[in-house]
Design an enzyme around this catalytic site. Structure first.
Site, PDB file in Angstrom:
ATOM      1  N   GLY A  15     -12.166  10.013  -6.724  1.00 14.53           N
ATOM      2  CA  GLY A  15     -13.166  10.457  -7.701  1.00 14.53           C
ATOM      3  C   GLY A  15     -13.113  11.970  -7.884  1.00 14.53           C
ATOM      4  N   LYS A 270      -2.540  -5.114  -5.070  1.00 16.34           N
ATOM      5  CA  LYS A 270      -1.554  -4.374  -4.247  1.00 16.34           C
ATOM      6  C   LYS A 270      -2.164  -3.913  -2.926  1.00 16.34           C
ATOM      7  CE  LYS A 270      -3.247  -0.100  -4.753  1.00 16.34           C
ATOM      8  NZ  LYS A 270      -3.603   0.845  -3.699  1.00 16.34           N
ATOM      9  N   ASN A 337      -4.754   1.797   3.084  1.00 15.31           N
ATOM     10  CA  ASN A 337      -4.727   0.399   3.540  1.00 15.31           C
ATOM     11  C   ASN A 337      -3.535   0.179   4.469  1.00 15.31           C
ATOM     12  OD1 ASN A 337      -6.840  -1.374   2.008  1.00 15.31           O
ATOM     13  ND2 ASN A 337      -6.070   0.069   0.492  1.00 15.31           N
TER      14      ASN A 337
HETATM   15  P1  NAD Z   1     -13.379   7.191  -0.934  1.00 16.97           P
HETATM   16  O1  NAD Z   1     -12.955   6.029  -0.141  1.00 16.97           O
HETATM   17  O2  NAD Z   1     -12.697   8.480  -0.703  1.00 16.97           O
HETATM   18  O3  NAD Z   1     -14.888   7.583  -0.696  1.00 16.97           O
HETATM   19  C1  NAD Z   1     -15.946   6.771  -0.496  1.00 16.97           C
HETATM   20  C2  NAD Z   1     -16.956   7.139  -1.553  1.00 16.97           C
HETATM   21  O4  NAD Z   1     -17.999   6.170  -1.526  1.00 16.97           O
HETATM   22  C3  NAD Z   1     -17.620   8.511  -1.364  1.00 16.97           C
HETATM   23  O5  NAD Z   1     -17.671   9.203  -2.579  1.00 16.97           O
HETATM   24  C4  NAD Z   1     -19.021   8.150  -0.905  1.00 16.97           C
HETATM   25  O6  NAD Z   1     -19.960   9.111  -1.311  1.00 16.97           O
HETATM   26  C5  NAD Z   1     -19.232   6.863  -1.640  1.00 16.97           C
HETATM   27  N1  NAD Z   1     -20.285   6.036  -1.082  1.00 16.97           N
HETATM   28  C6  NAD Z   1     -20.553   5.750   0.217  1.00 16.97           C
HETATM   29  N2  NAD Z   1     -21.629   4.937   0.311  1.00 16.97           N
HETATM   30  C7  NAD Z   1     -22.027   4.699  -0.956  1.00 16.97           C
HETATM   31  C8  NAD Z   1     -23.065   3.922  -1.532  1.00 16.97           C
HETATM   32  N3  NAD Z   1     -23.895   3.213  -0.775  1.00 16.97           N
HETATM   33  N4  NAD Z   1     -23.183   3.892  -2.879  1.00 16.97           N
HETATM   34  C9  NAD Z   1     -22.331   4.580  -3.659  1.00 16.97           C
HETATM   35  N5  NAD Z   1     -21.319   5.340  -3.189  1.00 16.97           N
HETATM   36  C10 NAD Z   1     -21.177   5.379  -1.843  1.00 16.97           C
HETATM   37  O7  NAD Z   1     -13.349   6.790  -2.481  1.00 16.97           O
HETATM   38  P2  NAD Z   1     -12.141   6.962  -3.511  1.00 16.97           P
HETATM   39  O8  NAD Z   1     -10.844   7.197  -2.809  1.00 16.97           O
HETATM   40  O9  NAD Z   1     -12.547   7.962  -4.524  1.00 16.97           O
HETATM   41  O10 NAD Z   1     -12.040   5.505  -4.130  1.00 16.97           O
HETATM   42  C11 NAD Z   1     -12.590   5.108  -5.351  1.00 16.97           C
HETATM   43  C12 NAD Z   1     -11.724   4.038  -5.969  1.00 16.97           C
HETATM   44  O11 NAD Z   1     -10.465   4.636  -6.312  1.00 16.97           O
HETATM   45  C13 NAD Z   1     -11.374   2.867  -5.038  1.00 16.97           C
HETATM   46  O12 NAD Z   1     -11.428   1.661  -5.765  1.00 16.97           O
HETATM   47  C14 NAD Z   1      -9.943   3.158  -4.610  1.00 16.97           C
HETATM   48  O13 NAD Z   1      -9.197   1.982  -4.335  1.00 16.97           O
HETATM   49  C15 NAD Z   1      -9.398   3.840  -5.838  1.00 16.97           C
HETATM   50  N6  NAD Z   1      -8.247   4.732  -5.624  1.00 16.97           N
HETATM   51  C16 NAD Z   1      -8.188   5.550  -4.547  1.00 16.97           C
HETATM   52  C17 NAD Z   1      -7.091   6.396  -4.407  1.00 16.97           C
HETATM   53  C18 NAD Z   1      -6.949   7.334  -3.250  1.00 16.97           C
HETATM   54  O14 NAD Z   1      -5.820   7.789  -2.977  1.00 16.97           O
HETATM   55  N7  NAD Z   1      -8.015   7.695  -2.583  1.00 16.97           N
HETATM   56  C19 NAD Z   1      -6.089   6.401  -5.367  1.00 16.97           C
HETATM   57  C20 NAD Z   1      -6.204   5.560  -6.464  1.00 16.97           C
HETATM   58  C21 NAD Z   1      -7.295   4.725  -6.570  1.00 16.97           C
HETATM   59  P1  13P Z   2      -5.174   3.398  -0.613  1.00 16.29           P
HETATM   60  O1  13P Z   2      -6.589   3.136  -0.994  1.00 16.29           O
HETATM   61  O2  13P Z   2      -4.556   2.326   0.215  1.00 16.29           O
HETATM   62  O3  13P Z   2      -4.986   4.772  -0.030  1.00 16.29           O
HETATM   63  O4  13P Z   2      -4.316   3.406  -1.952  1.00 16.29           O
HETATM   64  C1  13P Z   2      -4.409   4.489  -2.783  1.00 16.29           C
HETATM   65  C2  13P Z   2      -3.817   4.113  -4.083  1.00 16.29           C
HETATM   66  O5  13P Z   2      -4.356   3.292  -4.781  1.00 16.29           O
HETATM   67  C3  13P Z   2      -2.533   4.750  -4.427  1.00 16.29           C
HETATM   68  O6  13P Z   2      -2.143   4.436  -5.727  1.00 16.29           O
END
Ligand code: NAD
Ligand code: 13P
Length: 412
Positions: A15, A270, A337
């Protein structure tokens, strides 16, 4: 002409990275977007460590609000430490205030939290806003499986596309080159201001700004009504070009497609495959075993898409786009993951335990997705047709061992 206001709903590792990208682009395209980008933050207290450059002797170890720290230091010290955020990002703990009057809503938070967040903003957004879901997960209920893009769109009465790709956040935050796929194929918006007002229509573009009865109900069944101050025709079109301009950076290349289901499903499924890759890597089986997992996993992803989303899904999205095979490869190499599953096998503890120990509040999505996909398949008697998805869930539950994987994959 009015400018688009952009809000990011979510501020985790991904985010905050997406907020950085969008804020760079709203600044560079001042004719199209308001420069300020709102980022909704799930508020929490953080303590700044003594060795941090942000440590303030006067404040000492007193916990501080994460939003205040982000707005003061322009860094999300908890979820994206070490990365300078543009100063035009405003961290906002009030979800309704953050989405107010925004024409562009970017949903980017772990999938288990989206339901509650949507409940809070339902009826408080512009009815002609458009969304992009960056969430990697699927929504499974007793009735079936649906995509978060669909679910957000239907729930809020707006069109919602999807963004997914080989996008490890920490690499993109460091501006290392990557690609992404955005699926965005909205119905044409009627921008002629001569169009007849249609109450409740998200595509309404009337000459007179009407009192619009929003198609939303609160928890008690009451319908909200909002006096709009602008209509879709007052803004630049919310078309594919607009979203390309918003997301594309020299280090983040955007491919636009129309297959929302394929992009969303790839990103969700994935994560289950990445857990399996972590399991076999944790056992020290090497790259051939991991490649076998990726091959079988990709086949099950395509089969799942075709079986449950029929003609709307294109096989090429899984096999040719960044959202598909490329994300599978990167996630099985360095994703959270994958890493958590690998450490779990090495240490002989559960994946959930590793997540708690290693990720400082970040959330992995594969564990819940494996469980959700399994309950969906089980209810239909289809577990045996998806041996890898089933094996991952069984291993997470302790019903199977990693050593069972080769046997279970015999016919794949
Ligand atoms: P994250 O795992 O880094 O962080 C967890 C987030 O959840 C924090 O912002 C926290 O404030 C929030 N949170 C905790 N409790 C909460 C609650 N009760 N209500 C609402 N929010 C709460 O999150 P992220 O990596 O930004 O993941 C968001 C999405 O993006 C996921 O679906 C993930 O699969 C996807 N994604 C992640 C990555 C990556 O590399 N991190 C890459 C691509 C896609
Ligand atoms: P992870 O949540 O497993 O780190 O994957 C991040 C992601 O979606 C990379 O494209």
């Amino acid at each position: 002409q009015k400018k688009h206001k952009v809000t990011i709903v979510g501020s985790g590792n991904w985010g905050s990275t997406i907020a950085k990208i969008l804020a760079e682009n709203t600044r560079a395209n001042a004719g199209l977007f308001e420069e300020e980008v709102q980022m909704w933050v799930y508020e929490e207290d953080v303590t700044i460590p003594k060795d941090s450059k942000y440590y303030d002797k006067a404040a000492g170890d007193k916990p501080q609000k994460l939003t205040e720290v982000i707005n003061k230091h322009h860094e999300n010290i908890k979820y994206l430490p070490g990365i300078a955020l543009p100063s035009n990002i405003v961290a906002n703990p009030d979800i309704r205030d953050a989405v107010r009057d925004s024409t562009i809503l970017i949903f980017n938070l772990p999938h288990q939290f989206i339901g509650n967040v949507c409940k809070q903003i339902n009826g408080h957004i512009l009815p002609f806003a458009r969304g992009i879901s960056c969430i990697k997960g699927v929504n499974v209920t007793d009735d079936g499986v649906s995509l978060f893009s669909e679910w957000i769109g239907d729930g809020l009465g707006i069109y919602c596309g999807a963004l997914s790709g080989a996008n490890l956040a920490r690499e993109i935050a460091a501006e290392k080159w990557s690609e992404t796929t955005i699926a965005y194929d909205p119905p044409a918006m009627d921008n002629s201001r001569a169009a007849t007002p249609r109450t409740g229509s998200p595509n309404n573009a009337a000459a007179e700004i009407p009192e619009i009865e929003l198609p939303h109900k609160d928890a008690r069944g009451r319908t909200s009504s909002t006096k709009l101050t602008a209509m879709p025709g007052d803004y630049p079109p919310l078309d594919q070009d607009c979203f390309r301009t918003l997301f594309h950076r020299p280090y983040f290349h955007v491919q636009l497609v129309s297959d929302v289901a394929g992009v969303s499903l790839s990103g969700a499924l994935k994560n289950v495959v990445a857990l399996a890759a972590g399991f076999v890597d944790g056992r020290g089986w090497g790259d051939n075993a991991k490649a076998a997992i990726m091959r079988i996993g990709l086949m099950e992803m395509v089969k799942f898409g075709k079986e449950f989303f029929g003609e709307t899904v294109q096989t090429a999205t899984f096999t040719e786009s960044s959202a598909g095979v490329a994300d599978l490869i990167t996630s099985c190499s360095g994703g959270r993951n994958f890493r958590c599953a690998k450490i779990a096998v090495e240490k002989g503890i559960s994946v959930q335990e590793v997540e708690k120990q290693e990720l400082n509040g970040q959330k992995i999505q594969g564990t819940t997705t494996a469980e959700e996909v399994n309950s969906f398949l089980k209810a239909r008697g289809l577990e045996s047709e998806y041996p890898l998805f089933t094996a991952v869930n069984d291993i997470l539950l302790g019903k199977r061992q990693v050593d069972d994987i080769p046997n279970l994959m015999q016919d794949s």
